[in-house]
Design an enzyme around this catalytic site. Structure first.
Site, PDB file in Angstrom:
ATOM      1  N   LYS A   1      -1.565 -42.463  24.377  1.00  0.00           N
ATOM      2  CA  LYS A   1      -2.090 -43.531  23.524  1.00  0.00           C
ATOM      3  C   LYS A   1      -1.630 -44.913  24.001  1.00  0.00           C
ATOM      4  O   LYS A   1      -0.464 -45.122  24.309  1.00  0.00           O
ATOM      5  CB  LYS A   1      -1.644 -43.294  22.083  1.00  0.00           C
ATOM      6  CG  LYS A   1      -2.347 -44.195  21.095  1.00  0.00           C
ATOM      7  CD  LYS A   1      -2.244 -43.638  19.692  1.00  0.00           C
ATOM      8  CE  LYS A   1      -0.819 -43.288  19.397  1.00  0.00           C
ATOM      9  NZ  LYS A   1      -0.386 -43.413  18.074  1.00  0.00           N
TER      10      LYS A   1
ATOM     11  N   GLY B   1       7.614 -41.110  16.701  1.00  0.00           N
ATOM     12  CA  GLY B   1       8.104 -40.928  18.058  1.00  0.00           C
ATOM     13  C   GLY B   1       8.080 -42.215  18.836  1.00  0.00           C
ATOM     14  O   GLY B   1       7.762 -43.291  18.312  1.00  0.00           O
TER      15      GLY B   1
ATOM     16  N   ASP C   1       7.595 -38.964  26.425  1.00  0.00           N
ATOM     17  CA  ASP C   1       7.256 -38.940  25.007  1.00  0.00           C
ATOM     18  C   ASP C   1       8.387 -38.240  24.268  1.00  0.00           C
ATOM     19  O   ASP C   1       8.758 -37.119  24.620  1.00  0.00           O
ATOM     20  CB  ASP C   1       5.935 -38.169  24.818  1.00  0.00           C
ATOM     21  CG  ASP C   1       5.511 -38.106  23.363  1.00  0.00           C
ATOM     22  OD1 ASP C   1       6.155 -38.771  22.525  1.00  0.00           O
ATOM     23  OD2 ASP C   1       4.547 -37.379  23.062  1.00  0.00           O
ATOM     24  N   ILE C   2       8.947 -38.903  23.306  1.00  0.00           N
ATOM     25  CA  ILE C   2       9.953 -38.242  22.468  1.00  0.00           C
ATOM     26  C   ILE C   2       9.392 -38.194  21.061  1.00  0.00           C
ATOM     27  O   ILE C   2       8.938 -39.204  20.534  1.00  0.00           O
ATOM     28  CB  ILE C   2      11.282 -39.007  22.466  1.00  0.00           C
ATOM     29  CG1 ILE C   2      11.788 -39.146  23.886  1.00  0.00           C
ATOM     30  CG2 ILE C   2      12.308 -38.293  21.601  1.00  0.00           C
ATOM     31  CD1 ILE C   2      12.970 -40.068  24.001  1.00  0.00           C
ATOM     32  N   ASP C   3       9.405 -36.997  20.491  1.00  0.00           N
ATOM     33  CA  ASP C   3       8.766 -36.839  19.194  1.00  0.00           C
ATOM     34  C   ASP C   3       9.757 -36.207  18.235  1.00  0.00           C
ATOM     35  O   ASP C   3      10.476 -35.273  18.586  1.00  0.00           O
ATOM     36  CB  ASP C   3       7.539 -35.935  19.357  1.00  0.00           C
ATOM     37  CG  ASP C   3       6.663 -35.987  18.128  1.00  0.00           C
ATOM     38  OD1 ASP C   3       5.566 -36.526  18.231  1.00  0.00           O
ATOM     39  OD2 ASP C   3       7.095 -35.500  17.067  1.00  0.00           O
TER      40      ASP C   3
ATOM     41  N   HIS D   1      -2.336 -36.932  32.631  1.00  0.00           N
ATOM     42  CA  HIS D   1      -2.150 -36.815  31.183  1.00  0.00           C
ATOM     43  C   HIS D   1      -2.516 -38.146  30.523  1.00  0.00           C
ATOM     44  O   HIS D   1      -2.205 -39.202  31.025  1.00  0.00           O
ATOM     45  CB  HIS D   1      -0.692 -36.480  30.880  1.00  0.00           C
ATOM     46  CG  HIS D   1      -0.502 -35.942  29.511  1.00  0.00           C
ATOM     47  ND1 HIS D   1      -0.380 -34.604  29.247  1.00  0.00           N
ATOM     48  CD2 HIS D   1      -0.443 -36.569  28.322  1.00  0.00           C
ATOM     49  CE1 HIS D   1      -0.250 -34.429  27.957  1.00  0.00           C
ATOM     50  NE2 HIS D   1      -0.278 -35.603  27.375  1.00  0.00           N
TER      51      HIS D   1
ATOM     52  N   ARG E   1       4.235 -43.484  14.349  1.00  0.00           N
ATOM     53  CA  ARG E   1       4.680 -42.632  13.253  1.00  0.00           C
ATOM     54  C   ARG E   1       6.095 -42.131  13.486  1.00  0.00           C
ATOM     55  O   ARG E   1       7.049 -42.686  12.989  1.00  0.00           O
ATOM     56  CB  ARG E   1       3.726 -41.469  13.037  1.00  0.00           C
ATOM     57  CG  ARG E   1       4.142 -40.618  11.843  1.00  0.00           C
ATOM     58  CD  ARG E   1       3.022 -39.832  11.225  1.00  0.00           C
ATOM     59  NE  ARG E   1       2.508 -38.805  12.149  1.00  0.00           N
ATOM     60  CZ  ARG E   1       1.652 -37.871  11.773  1.00  0.00           C
ATOM     61  NH1 ARG E   1       1.239 -37.811  10.524  1.00  0.00           N
ATOM     62  NH2 ARG E   1       1.203 -36.995  12.641  1.00  0.00           N
TER      63      ARG E   1
ATOM     64  N   GLU F   1      -8.674 -44.832  34.031  1.00  0.00           N
ATOM     65  CA  GLU F   1      -9.396 -44.132  32.964  1.00  0.00           C
ATOM     66  C   GLU F   1      -8.890 -44.531  31.584  1.00  0.00           C
ATOM     67  O   GLU F   1      -7.684 -44.579  31.344  1.00  0.00           O
ATOM     68  CB  GLU F   1      -9.244 -42.613  33.101  1.00  0.00           C
ATOM     69  CG  GLU F   1      -9.879 -41.899  31.903  1.00  0.00           C
ATOM     70  CD  GLU F   1      -9.725 -40.386  31.901  1.00  0.00           C
ATOM     71  OE1 GLU F   1      -9.139 -39.834  32.846  1.00  0.00           O
ATOM     72  OE2 GLU F   1     -10.198 -39.780  30.929  1.00  0.00           O
TER      73      GLU F   1
ATOM     74  N   ASP G   1       9.308 -34.198  25.362  1.00  0.00           N
ATOM     75  CA  ASP G   1       8.092 -33.389  25.436  1.00  0.00           C
ATOM     76  C   ASP G   1       7.697 -33.388  26.911  1.00  0.00           C
ATOM     77  O   ASP G   1       7.003 -34.276  27.385  1.00  0.00           O
ATOM     78  CB  ASP G   1       7.001 -34.020  24.568  1.00  0.00           C
ATOM     79  CG  ASP G   1       5.751 -33.154  24.530  1.00  0.00           C
ATOM     80  OD1 ASP G   1       5.653 -32.235  25.375  1.00  0.00           O
ATOM     81  OD2 ASP G   1       4.901 -33.373  23.676  1.00  0.00           O
TER      82      ASP G   1
ATOM     83  N   CYS H   1      14.518 -35.169   6.806  1.00  0.00           N
ATOM     84  CA  CYS H   1      13.063 -35.037   6.675  1.00  0.00           C
ATOM     85  C   CYS H   1      12.587 -33.829   7.471  1.00  0.00           C
ATOM     86  O   CYS H   1      13.328 -33.264   8.256  1.00  0.00           O
ATOM     87  CB  CYS H   1      12.328 -36.246   7.231  1.00  0.00           C
ATOM     88  SG  CYS H   1      12.982 -37.834   6.753  1.00  0.00           S
TER      89      CYS H   1
END
Lengths: 494, 413
Positions: free
Chosen positions: B325, B165, B110-112, B322, B163, B45, B313, B123
């Site tokens: 991107k 992560g 995923d690490i954000d 899930h 950006r 998919e 995450d 920041c």
């Protein structure tokens, strides 16, 4: 074989056992249900075996729903077993072991037919069957259990001494031996399996992992067995499902199976699942502030206050709170009004694009149009553990004790919860009885309406669902109001 | 990043990017594990995000060329990759629902940076700088080594998310086949920081109050975190010079003499440097009586974990279906391309040096194009090349693996 001969040295007993085993069709009390029953079965037997097993499974499932501990569940299951589906060990005298085991065997396979049909049914069936297997495994005679394990290949490798020495330190740290055995004793046996075979041990970090192999200590061996049971049952159910259409023409069996699966569905009450409460109970967006103050359990009050403070909630918070409000009786239109107002710092455009869809989705108006139930306490406690920026979850479980105490006082002191009650509530929390703690808070804050300790949310029940808490609280308010109205009619109070 | 904000991401720019630069071929081999299209690609998919936040799920393609054609036609702002289903996703309405189930999927992480907001001073929110990146760098090192060592997976692809992560895609055969339950277990093993905003102590990993750390975590502390903590938290972020932050840290100590004394001492000098405060604490622990000392030593380890262990995450990794991107997509806010990252050189990775679409197209314009017609691998002429090469090398290893298993199967037959 040599082993079992060694354990039972008497020539005679050994010989008699061999004889017994060769005639027994079911040599073990435990059964992995690898092979289906192949004899002729009468339609009546077919139904009776299934129904009796179903009763037992339904009891197990309702134990889960009521948040019973494993020990309690085990007692209940054993008691029900005696009644509906007795299963005795090889040593039992005067019992028809063969017939008991046959019944167990047939019942299992009939229910497979009935429960392979939907994802939901399969999941619940596997869960209940696994619990039943665990109960039996734990209550089985040691020697017989050992024999049963020998009779089937579970695909584990014993860890050799060289490796045991090499990883001695890590093994001890990963799965420390119980206190009584610490020190002195000879090295414990370990088994090596792929980590995917023991996900429960991995999740809790209770094994040593190296290169994808899990080193399972002998005392955790049961994990491998239970996982194997579950895996093979899930696989078989999928297979059964594929073959099921061939049954379609059998007019005797299909209606029977339909009945069985419906029985299982009905066996467990889902009163708080989806439908908004009785008509006339509709609430509007404006009422929520007031309701929250008077009727919400702490998890929902915390979410409400977080929402008011931050003008925002993270995804799972919105979900937990939104579904709760839905079941409480907030209609979709009111829900959109409520959330729109709550996110007061947000641009209209952003709200419509990113949030409205999700709200409508949770009401079953978008996407796959499922009517999602509100989360129960068990779901809140166990799934979607809050991350470091989240506000959802169960405060009793997910707050530090200081924050919990401050929170309790600030939210509920106006309803009669005092600092002196904290000690008791916190003692439940420390022992992990979060629902008891929550129930106690309910009792304390509703004592002015005549709720006493031990009453719980009616009939001594403890809180198992946030909506149950809120609706009971509203009921109490209504009944005490109506009492007041009647009272006013009779006498005028000075 | 004011410059990045003005990045031109008009449909024309995106179309040029997809037509001339996006390495569809590389993406295909990475997902497919072979040269000829297999189920792994055909039943996969893809989900497109079109302009105006229209979200289009269940796209699927047979070849890389077909995918390119469709992407150029729809011109999405970005697209995501989902699982391999038991049937083609675009045909899903023609098959029974039971015959359309997710089957395979890379194990993803995923690490954000937002999860680090409470422990960074440089920041907040969407912003990221080279100093924040250090947190990510530690997380990458820890996760990369843990997964290779403990789970034995070899095919790990790290991708910068464009950006703030980083994503990890694991393509080993076993990892692809994990059930949701097994994924959840693995995430449980990897998750150390737990508890919401209102939980002070977020690390509870010992068996019993005074047990040893699990060996996997002990190893991580010894080889990475022990050094990362003074470097990032004490020196770089100087986190404990902010009253709110040092008070938070102090709450992790058990109530008692040491905690009270430190509280008093730092009250007087709230802005004292973090490294000095940390030294104060060590001194205080040294002089504490033996019973308190032993618990405090464990607490110090827990603090190090709480401030430096990767914050995952978790939801992303738990479910096969899930969507995440795709690599080489363009981040819609920054215009940066989501490029693969080499974990062994993670410390030198500078998110601000990652090429943006505008920059890449500019580079192309500067090259004199001799031939006319359809452009296929124009990325070779731009600074995107090293990143595509990295992806190709990764895919090569995967194909090698498939070849080996096939040959093995032939022999055994």
């Amino acid at each position: 074989m040599f082993k079992s001969a060694h354990r039972k040295p008497g020539q005679n007993t050994y010989a008699s056992q061999v004889e017994k085993y060769s005639t027994l069709k079911y040599p073990h009390r435990l059964n992995f249900y690898d092979r289906p029953p192949l004899d002729d079965i009468t339609i009546e037997e077919f139904e009776i075996c299934a129904l009796d097993r179903l009763r037992l499974l339904a009891e197990i499932e309702s134990s889960y729903a009521r948040n019973r501990t494993w020990e309690e569940l085990k007692q209940v299951a054993l008691k029900q077993s005696e009644h509906y589906l007795p299963l005795n060990s090889n040593t039992a005298k005067n019992k028809n072991i063969e017939a008991e085991r046959r019944k167990d065997h047939i019942g299992h396979f009939v229910l497979r037919l009935a429960f392979c049909r939907t994802e939901e049914l399969r999941r619940r069936f596997v869960k209940a069957e696994l619990a039943l297997f665990k109960v039996r495994y734990e209550s089985d005679d040691r020697a017989e259990r050992e024999e049963f394990l020998q009779s089937r290949d579970f695909g584990w490798d014993a860890v050799d001494d060289a490796e045991l020495k090499m990883y001695a330190e890590q093994l001890a740290a990963a799965s420390p031996p119980p206190m009584s055995q610490a020190g002195g004793k000879a090295l414990e046996k370990y088994y090596k399996v792929r980590w995917t075979r023991v996900p429960d041990l991995v999740e809790k970090r209770r094994v040593f992992l190296k290169g994808g192999m899990a080193y399972v200590p002998a005392r955790e061996q049961s994990s491998i067995i239970f996982e194997e049971f579950q895996r093979s049952l899930e696989k078989s159910l999928q297979l059964t499902l594929k073959h099921l259409p061939r049954l379609d023409e059998d007019t005797r069996i299909v209606p029977l199976l339909d009945n069985l699966s419906q029985g299982f569905m009905a066996g467990i009450s889902s009163e708080w699942s989806s439908a908004p409460e009785a008509a006339g109970d509709e609430i509007t967006a404006d009422m929520i502030d007031g309701l929250a103050r008077k009727h919400f359990p702490m998890c929902m009050r915390h979410l409400h206050e977080s929402l008011r403070r931050d003008k925002h909630l993270k995804h799972h918070g919105r979900l937990q709170y939104g579904l709760f409000l839905k079941v409480l009786g907030l209609s979709i239109d009111e829900a959109i009004v409520f959330w729109r107002r709550s996110f007061s710092t947000m641009q209209d455009d952003k709200f419509n694009k990113e949030y409205k869809y999700n709200i409508r989705h949770s009401y079953g108006l978008e996407g796959k149009r499922a009517n999602y139930p509100a989360r129960s306490c068990q779901q809140i406690l166990t799934s979607d553990t809050p991350g470091s920026q989240d506000s959802h979850g169960c405060p009793f479980r997910h707050f530090s004790s200081e924050n919990l105490q401050t929170g309790l006082l600030s939210m509920y002191s106006s309803q009669g919860l005092g600092a002196s009650d904290l000690l008791e509530v916190m003692s439940y929390v420390k022992n992990g009885h979060y629902h008891v703690a929550c129930t106690r808070v309910f009792e304390i804050t509703h004592s002015s309406q005549g709720v006493k300790k031990g009453d719980g949310v009616g009939n001594g029940e403890s809180v198992t669902h946030p909506n149950q808490y809120a609706s009971r609280s509203r009921e109490l308010e209504k009944s005490s109001e109506s009492v007041k109205v009647e009272g006013d009619g009779d006498v005028t109070m000075g | 990043m004011p410059a990045a904000m003005q990045e031109d991401l008009s449909p024309e720019v995106m179309l040029a990017f997809y037509r001339r630069l996006y390495p569809f071929k590389s993406l295909f081999t990475w997902l497919n594990h072979e040269h000829t299209p297999t189920k792994q690609f055909i039943n996969r998919e893809f989900a497109f995000t079109l302009a105006g936040d229209v979200y289009l799920r269940y796209q699927s393609f047979v070849t890389a060329d077909e995918m390119k054609k469709q992407v150029c036609q729809m011109n999405p702002t970005r697209f995501e990759i989902g699982p391999v289903y038991s049937a083609r996703p675009r045909d899903r309405k023609t098959v029974r629902p039971t015959a359309f189930q997710p089957q395979l999927r890379e194990l993803v992480f995923d690490i954000d940076m937002t999860d680090y907001d409470s422990i960074r001073t440089c920041c907040q929110d969407a912003a990221i700088c080279a100093r924040c990146w250090k947190f990510i760098a530690v997380a990458v090192r820890v996760l990369d080594s843990s997964i290779r060592d403990q789970f034995g997976y070899k095919h790990l692809l790290w991708v910068y998310s464009g950006r703030r992560g980083i994503h990890l895609w694991i393509s080993d055969a076993e990892a692809m086949e994990l059930t949701d339950e097994q994924r959840r277990a693995l995430v449980g093993w990897m998750t150390v920081i737990q508890g919401g905003k209102d939980m002070v102590k977020k690390v509870n990993v010992r068996r019993g109050a005074a047990g040893p750390l699990p060996p996997s975590l002990q190893a991580v502390v010894d080889s990475y975190l022990k050094f990362a903590f003074p470097d990032i938290i004490l020196d770089d972020q100087n986190l404990f010079s902010v009253r709110e932050r040092w008070e938070e840290m102090l709450k992790l100590l058990p109530p008692g003499k040491v905690r009270n004394e430190l509280q008093e001492e730092w009250d007087m000098d709230s802005e004292r440097a973090s490294a000095d405060k940390w030294q104060d604490m060590r001194d205080a622990i040294k002089s504490a009586d033996s019973k308190e000392k032993s618990t405090l030593k464990l607490v110090v380890q827990d603090i190090v974990l709480q401030y430096t262990y990767p914050r995952l995450d978790a939801e992303v990794s738990k479910h096969r279906n899930h969507l995440l991107k795709a690599p080489f997509c363009v981040h819609p806010k920054t215009g940066r391309v989501c490029v693969p990252v080499d974990p062994s050189d993670i410390d030198n990775f500078n998110p601000e040096a990652v090429p943006t679409v505008g920059q890449l197209l500019q580079e192309l314009n500067n090259v004199v194009t001799e031939t006319e017609g359809e452009h296929h691998s124009d990325w070779e002429k731009t600074s995107l090349k090293p990143y595509v090469d990295m992806m190709d090398k990764h895919a090569q290893a995967l194909m090698e693996e498939v070849r080996k298993t096939k040959r093995g199967a032939d022999l055994s037959w």
